[in-house]
Design a protein around this motif. Structure first.
Motif, PDB file in Angstrom:
ATOM      1  N   GLY A 126      40.014  42.306  55.572  1.00 48.41           N
ATOM      2  CA  GLY A 126      39.524  41.640  56.615  1.00 48.41           C
ATOM      3  C   GLY A 126      38.852  41.465  57.494  1.00 48.41           C
ATOM      4  N   TYR A 127      37.614  42.309  57.550  1.00 47.61           N
ATOM      5  CA  TYR A 127      36.386  42.278  58.113  1.00 47.61           C
ATOM      6  C   TYR A 127      35.269  41.848  56.796  1.00 47.61           C
ATOM      7  CZ  TYR A 127      31.944  43.463  60.409  1.00 47.61           C
ATOM      8  OH  TYR A 127      30.558  43.168  60.962  1.00 47.61           O
ATOM      9  N   ILE A 128      35.061  42.756  55.401  1.00 46.89           N
ATOM     10  CA  ILE A 128      34.521  42.879  54.651  1.00 46.89           C
ATOM     11  C   ILE A 128      33.882  41.080  53.680  1.00 46.89           C
ATOM     12  CG2 ILE A 128      34.007  43.876  52.522  1.00 46.89           C
ATOM     13  CD1 ILE A 128      35.024  46.294  53.222  1.00 46.89           C
ATOM     14  N   LEU A 129      34.908  40.600  54.201  1.00 37.96           N
ATOM     15  CA  LEU A 129      35.496  39.447  53.208  1.00 37.96           C
ATOM     16  C   LEU A 129      34.645  38.281  53.964  1.00 37.96           C
ATOM     17  CD1 LEU A 129      38.951  39.263  51.995  1.00 37.96           C
ATOM     18  CD2 LEU A 129      37.359  39.388  50.282  1.00 37.96           C
ATOM     19  N   GLN A 130      34.728  38.498  55.703  1.00 36.30           N
ATOM     20  CA  GLN A 130      33.350  37.505  56.425  1.00 36.30           C
ATOM     21  C   GLN A 130      32.273  37.605  55.773  1.00 36.30           C
ATOM     22  OE1 GLN A 130      34.995  36.240  60.087  1.00 36.30           O
ATOM     23  NE2 GLN A 130      33.046  34.664  60.098  1.00 36.30           N
ATOM     24  N   LYS A 131      32.084  38.472  55.282  1.00 34.13           N
ATOM     25  CA  LYS A 131      30.439  39.355  54.992  1.00 34.13           C
ATOM     26  C   LYS A 131      30.023  39.383  53.855  1.00 34.13           C
ATOM     27  CE  LYS A 131      30.228  40.580  59.506  1.00 34.13           C
ATOM     28  NZ  LYS A 131      29.025  39.380  60.410  1.00 34.13           N
ATOM     29  N   VAL A 132      30.364  38.730  52.678  1.00 35.24           N
ATOM     30  CA  VAL A 132      29.957  39.182  51.504  1.00 35.24           C
ATOM     31  C   VAL A 132      30.357  37.397  51.204  1.00 35.24           C
ATOM     32  CG1 VAL A 132      30.717  41.888  50.698  1.00 35.24           C
ATOM     33  CG2 VAL A 132      32.038  39.699  50.971  1.00 35.24           C
ATOM     34  N   THR A 133      29.435  37.434  49.801  1.00 34.63           N
ATOM     35  CA  THR A 133      29.703  35.983  48.956  1.00 34.63           C
ATOM     36  C   THR A 133      31.203  36.367  47.930  1.00 34.63           C
ATOM     37  OG1 THR A 133      27.222  36.011  48.574  1.00 34.63           O
ATOM     38  CG2 THR A 133      28.666  34.663  46.966  1.00 34.63           C
ATOM     39  N   VAL A 134      32.019  35.725  48.384  1.00 34.90           N
ATOM     40  CA  VAL A 134      33.782  36.125  47.941  1.00 34.90           C
ATOM     41  C   VAL A 134      33.402  36.380  46.629  1.00 34.90           C
ATOM     42  CG1 VAL A 134      35.866  34.793  48.337  1.00 34.90           C
ATOM     43  CG2 VAL A 134      34.625  35.048  49.880  1.00 34.90           C
ATOM     44  N   THR A 135      32.713  34.797  46.231  1.00 34.34           N
ATOM     45  CA  THR A 135      33.185  34.738  44.681  1.00 34.34           C
ATOM     46  C   THR A 135      32.688  36.342  43.772  1.00 34.34           C
ATOM     47  OG1 THR A 135      31.449  33.011  44.386  1.00 34.34           O
ATOM     48  CG2 THR A 135      33.611  32.141  44.364  1.00 34.34           C
ATOM     49  N   LYS A 136      31.118  36.526  43.809  1.00 31.78           N
ATOM     50  CA  LYS A 136      30.420  37.807  43.607  1.00 31.78           C
ATOM     51  C   LYS A 136      31.533  38.867  43.911  1.00 31.78           C
ATOM     52  CE  LYS A 136      27.550  34.714  41.907  1.00 31.78           C
ATOM     53  NZ  LYS A 136      27.816  33.918  40.372  1.00 31.78           N
ATOM     54  N   TRP A 137      32.236  38.669  44.949  1.00 29.31           N
ATOM     55  CA  TRP A 137      32.983  40.021  45.182  1.00 29.31           C
ATOM     56  C   TRP A 137      34.030  40.393  44.103  1.00 29.31           C
ATOM     57  CZ3 TRP A 137      32.803  44.305  47.391  1.00 29.31           C
ATOM     58  CH2 TRP A 137      33.311  45.624  47.705  1.00 29.31           C
ATOM     59  N   LEU A 138      34.978  38.667  43.997  1.00 31.74           N
ATOM     60  CA  LEU A 138      35.682  39.097  43.723  1.00 31.74           C
ATOM     61  C   LEU A 138      35.727  39.602  41.771  1.00 31.74           C
ATOM     62  CD1 LEU A 138      38.498  38.225  42.569  1.00 31.74           C
ATOM     63  CD2 LEU A 138      37.398  35.927  42.279  1.00 31.74           C
ATOM     64  N   CYS A 139      34.124  39.604  41.216  1.00 30.28           N
ATOM     65  CA  CYS A 139      33.884  39.525  40.231  1.00 30.28           C
ATOM     66  C   CYS A 139      33.239  41.216  40.185  1.00 30.28           C
ATOM     67  CB  CYS A 139      32.455  38.969  39.389  1.00 30.28           C
ATOM     68  SG  CYS A 139      33.323  36.713  39.318  1.00 30.28           S
ATOM     69  N   ILE A 140      32.999  41.818  40.752  1.00 31.39           N
ATOM     70  CA  ILE A 140      32.242  43.202  40.959  1.00 31.39           C
ATOM     71  C   ILE A 140      33.682  43.873  40.779  1.00 31.39           C
ATOM     72  CG2 ILE A 140      31.241  44.606  42.509  1.00 31.39           C
ATOM     73  CD1 ILE A 140      29.294  42.631  42.785  1.00 31.39           C
ATOM     74  N   LEU A 141      35.122  43.206  41.472  1.00 33.24           N
ATOM     75  CA  LEU A 141      35.861  43.950  41.929  1.00 33.24           C
ATOM     76  C   LEU A 141      37.197  44.226  40.288  1.00 33.24           C
ATOM     77  CD1 LEU A 141      37.449  42.690  45.770  1.00 33.24           C
ATOM     78  CD2 LEU A 141      36.706  45.404  44.475  1.00 33.24           C
ATOM     79  N   LEU A 236      43.048  46.981  27.917  1.00 33.57           N
ATOM     80  CA  LEU A 236      43.230  46.173  28.582  1.00 33.57           C
ATOM     81  C   LEU A 236      42.209  45.653  30.210  1.00 33.57           C
ATOM     82  CD1 LEU A 236      46.906  45.127  28.725  1.00 33.57           C
ATOM     83  CD2 LEU A 236      45.394  43.680  28.324  1.00 33.57           C
ATOM     84  N   GLY A 237      42.035  47.528  29.958  1.00 29.69           N
ATOM     85  CA  GLY A 237      40.954  47.866  31.039  1.00 29.69           C
ATOM     86  C   GLY A 237      39.731  47.588  30.668  1.00 29.69           C
ATOM     87  N   LEU A 238      39.106  47.857  30.022  1.00 27.12           N
ATOM     88  CA  LEU A 238      37.983  46.552  29.528  1.00 27.12           C
ATOM     89  C   LEU A 238      37.873  45.601  28.841  1.00 27.12           C
ATOM     90  CD1 LEU A 238      37.116  49.757  26.722  1.00 27.12           C
ATOM     91  CD2 LEU A 238      36.273  49.708  28.583  1.00 27.12           C
ATOM     92  N   THR A 239      38.940  44.581  28.759  1.00 24.12           N
ATOM     93  CA  THR A 239      38.895  43.626  29.213  1.00 24.12           C
ATOM     94  C   THR A 239      38.910  43.042  30.284  1.00 24.12           C
ATOM     95  OG1 THR A 239      40.224  43.521  26.159  1.00 24.12           O
ATOM     96  CG2 THR A 239      40.160  41.628  27.961  1.00 24.12           C
ATOM     97  N   THR A 240      39.670  43.688  31.263  1.00 26.06           N
ATOM     98  CA  THR A 240      39.287  42.850  32.833  1.00 26.06           C
ATOM     99  C   THR A 240      37.773  43.472  33.623  1.00 26.06           C
ATOM    100  OG1 THR A 240      40.897  43.950  33.027  1.00 26.06           O
ATOM    101  CG2 THR A 240      40.324  43.511  34.451  1.00 26.06           C
ATOM    102  N   SER A 241      37.159  44.140  32.636  1.00 27.50           N
ATOM    103  CA  SER A 241      35.588  45.176  33.152  1.00 27.50           C
ATOM    104  C   SER A 241      34.983  43.322  32.866  1.00 27.50           C
ATOM    105  CB  SER A 241      35.003  45.902  32.680  1.00 27.50           C
ATOM    106  OG  SER A 241      35.982  46.359  33.977  1.00 27.50           O
ATOM    107  N   LEU A 242      35.063  43.050  31.455  1.00 27.81           N
ATOM    108  CA  LEU A 242      34.316  41.989  30.443  1.00 27.81           C
ATOM    109  C   LEU A 242      34.873  40.028  31.723  1.00 27.81           C
ATOM    110  CD1 LEU A 242      32.831  40.597  28.161  1.00 27.81           C
ATOM    111  CD2 LEU A 242      34.658  40.802  27.180  1.00 27.81           C
ATOM    112  N   VAL A 243      35.800  40.494  31.260  1.00 26.96           N
ATOM    113  CA  VAL A 243      35.715  38.789  32.646  1.00 26.96           C
ATOM    114  C   VAL A 243      35.288  39.299  33.934  1.00 26.96           C
ATOM    115  CG1 VAL A 243      37.518  37.543  33.646  1.00 26.96           C
ATOM    116  CG2 VAL A 243      38.328  38.902  31.229  1.00 26.96           C
ATOM    117  N   GLY A 244      35.407  40.320  34.690  1.00 26.32           N
ATOM    118  CA  GLY A 244      34.381  40.696  35.681  1.00 26.32           C
ATOM    119  C   GLY A 244      32.730  39.945  35.885  1.00 26.32           C
ATOM    120  N   VAL A 245      32.210  40.883  34.319  1.00 26.91           N
ATOM    121  CA  VAL A 245      30.937  39.880  34.133  1.00 26.91           C
ATOM    122  C   VAL A 245      30.363  38.534  33.594  1.00 26.91           C
ATOM    123  CG1 VAL A 245      29.129  40.534  32.158  1.00 26.91           C
ATOM    124  CG2 VAL A 245      30.490  42.954  33.149  1.00 26.91           C
ATOM    125  N   ILE A 246      31.669  37.975  32.895  1.00 27.83           N
ATOM    126  CA  ILE A 246      31.800  36.826  32.645  1.00 27.83           C
ATOM    127  C   ILE A 246      31.501  35.819  34.073  1.00 27.83           C
ATOM    128  CG2 ILE A 246      32.283  34.622  31.533  1.00 27.83           C
ATOM    129  CD1 ILE A 246      33.204  36.450  29.275  1.00 27.83           C
TER     130      ILE A 246
END
Length: 519
Positions: A126-141, A236-246
């Protein structure tokens, strides 16, 4: 679609640098406004000489341009998030319980612990999401939860499985709030519902592909020393990480810094979505808005809807394959018989999204989609085991309730105004999803097998609760709007009072008298 590693244009100035302070434009500074109240979109617009920009931007073409840029990645992220967390459903009939020596309620606990860590992570989110760039945070996650999913392939007992599930829950926790906030940055409240339905279709696609993936991987156990369920988690885990990089390469940081838009298109977009009065980006965390959110009855009713509708979907996500297999079907067939649920999710998501897009009435759509879910729950609960087709149809109908979560997410983003309050609301509603998903699997107790009758009855009851809370929230919004009408009339205020600051979310929905709740 071109891929770019750079989101900003030189003309974006200080906004191009994430950690650089935004200087207050002189015209605004002269008004003595606290810089913390200024949304970055407001700052960007104040710097543009709009008389020199193209005023004939085609909004329909602009929406399509934005859709093709961000919706595919959002759909992939949400679909893979759903698939990664429900792989335990498919692995349940692929030998994971026997190989890891899961006994009694170990399987239920492994399912629930994911959502417990998911819920705990909502507190800092609830605090972090206001302090980060949401799109980039999503992909890192996405990269991180992909790694956690991959590590599940290396588990060797109950406790190692719990560890991977806990980390997956921590990393996946902010995904739904991220997608909610991204949608609210690019679309008006009316446009958001259909876009939510697009990325929610990722769930249906994941259900269909997951069924066939599970079936396919069950065919390779005899040709390799690695168990089929381990290979499934690995791939499927490796596929997910690849989508995050893209996603890191494709998704822009915000509408103000999107390189694929011209300055004229950025201004046209921001002026178009200003009608939301919710703002786009503001890094100043306002504690008074947090307090308002905690005490706001609308948020707790949204949480109640989220919990009620998710109890059943959480059960089905973890146990549908096991329920079908208990009817006498082989594990491969049980996996394939899950596939039609994806079609139910996709069709209902699109109907719900476009229904709200053109007719509003979110409360009525939520209540409506609870009905087939309740019918499905009744079939699962009361159809005799001698009628397996009826029980299987029931498991598919329960998935009709999944779009109600989508509408609840969108309802919260449309009506919770003020950047801090909106971020906190997204975390609260997503936390409700986690609570429902914790409660649901725990209704499947080992002592109740093979029919699991109490769990099936719980599915029926909680879906009725979702419809009830939606009607109560509608009544509250209707009352709140009428109250605002009376106050505004008594004070003789114009709906334009406050100008740009009001449009860009410097006030909450309660503070802004010109704001009206949608329902």
């Amino acid at each position: 679609m071109g891929i770019s590693t750079e989101d900003e244009k030189p003309t974006a100035g200080a906004l191009a640098v994430e950690d650089e302070r935004i200087d207050t434009p002189p015209a605004i500074a002269s008004e003595g406004i606290d810089k913390g109240d200024l949304d970055r979109a407001f700052v960007y617009l104040s710097r543009q000489n709009q008389s020199q920009l193209d005023n004939n931007v085609d909004l329909k073409a602009l929406r399509r341009k934005i859709d093709w840029r961000i919706i595919p990645v959002m759909t992939a992220c949400y679909g893979l998030q759903f698939l990664d967390k429900v792989l335990i459903n498919y692995s349940g009939v692929m030998g994971i319980r026997e190989e890891l020596h899961l006994v009694e309620n170990d399987f239920s606990n492994a399912s629930s612990v994911f959502y417990i860590s998911y819920l705990i992570a909502m507190v800092p989110n609830g605090y972090i999401l206001q302090k980060v760039t949401v799109t980039k945070w999503l992909c890192i996650l996405a990269i991180l939860w992909g790694i956690a999913t991959t590590c599940t392939a290396a588990t060797f007992n109950y406790h190692s499985l719990l560890v991977t599930r806990i980390f997956a829950g921590l990393f996946e926790s902010p995904v739904s709030p991220c997608l909610m906030l991204i949608s609210s940055q690019w679309y008006t409240s009316q446009e958001q519902a259909s876009r939510y339905s697009f990325w929610f279709c990722g769930v249906g696609m994941a259900q269909i592909s997951g069924a066939f993936i599970s079936y396919g991987f069950q065919q390779v156990h005899s040709t390799t020393s690695l168990s089929s369920w381990r290979i499934m988690y690995l791939v499927l885990g490796l596929t997910t990480s690849l989508v995050g990089v893209i996603g890191l390469l494709i998704l822009p940081k915000s509408p103000m810094t999107a390189k694929f838009l011209t300055d004229s298109e950025k201004v046209a977009l921001l002026n178009h979505i200003a009608v939301n009065q919710t703002g786009i980006e503001n890094r100043h965390f306002k504690w008074r808005q947090l307090k308002e959110a905690v005490l706001d009855i609308q948020i707790w009713l949204l949480v109640a809807i989220s919990i009620s509708t998710t109890c059943s979907s959480g059960v089905i996500s973890s146990y549908s394959s096991i329920v079908i297999a208990s009817l006498g079907y082989s594990p491969p067939k049980a996996a394939l018989l899950n596939a039609p649920s994806g079609l139910v999710t996709i069709s209902n998501s699109l109907v719900a999204g476009f229904g709200v897009r053109y007719s509003s009435n979110r409360w009525a759509w939520i209540a409506t989609f609870c009905i087939p879910g309740m019918i499905g729950g009744a079939l699962m609960s009361f159809a005799p085991s001698s009628k397996p087709v009826a029980i299987i149809i029931g498991t598919h109908l329960v998935h009709a309730i999944i779009p109600t979560l989508m509408l609840t997410f969108q309802w919260a983003m449309s009506n919770c105004v003020g950047q801090t309050k909106r971020v906190v609301a997204s975390a609260f509603v997503a936390a409700g999803y986690a609570i429902g998903s914790i409660i649901g699997p725990q209704t499947f107790q080992d002592r109740d097998k093979p029919e699991y009758k109490p769990a099936k009855i719980a599915i029926l009851a909680t879906q009725g609760g979702g419809a009830f809370f939606a009607v109560i929230l509608f009544a509250y919004y209707y009352w709140a709007n009428r109250r605002k009408d009376r106050v505004e009339a008594a004070l003789k205020l114009s709906s334009a009072t406050g100008g740009g600051r009001q449009e860009w979310g410097s006030k909450t929905d309660k503070e802004n008298l010109s704001f009206r709740y949608v329902y």
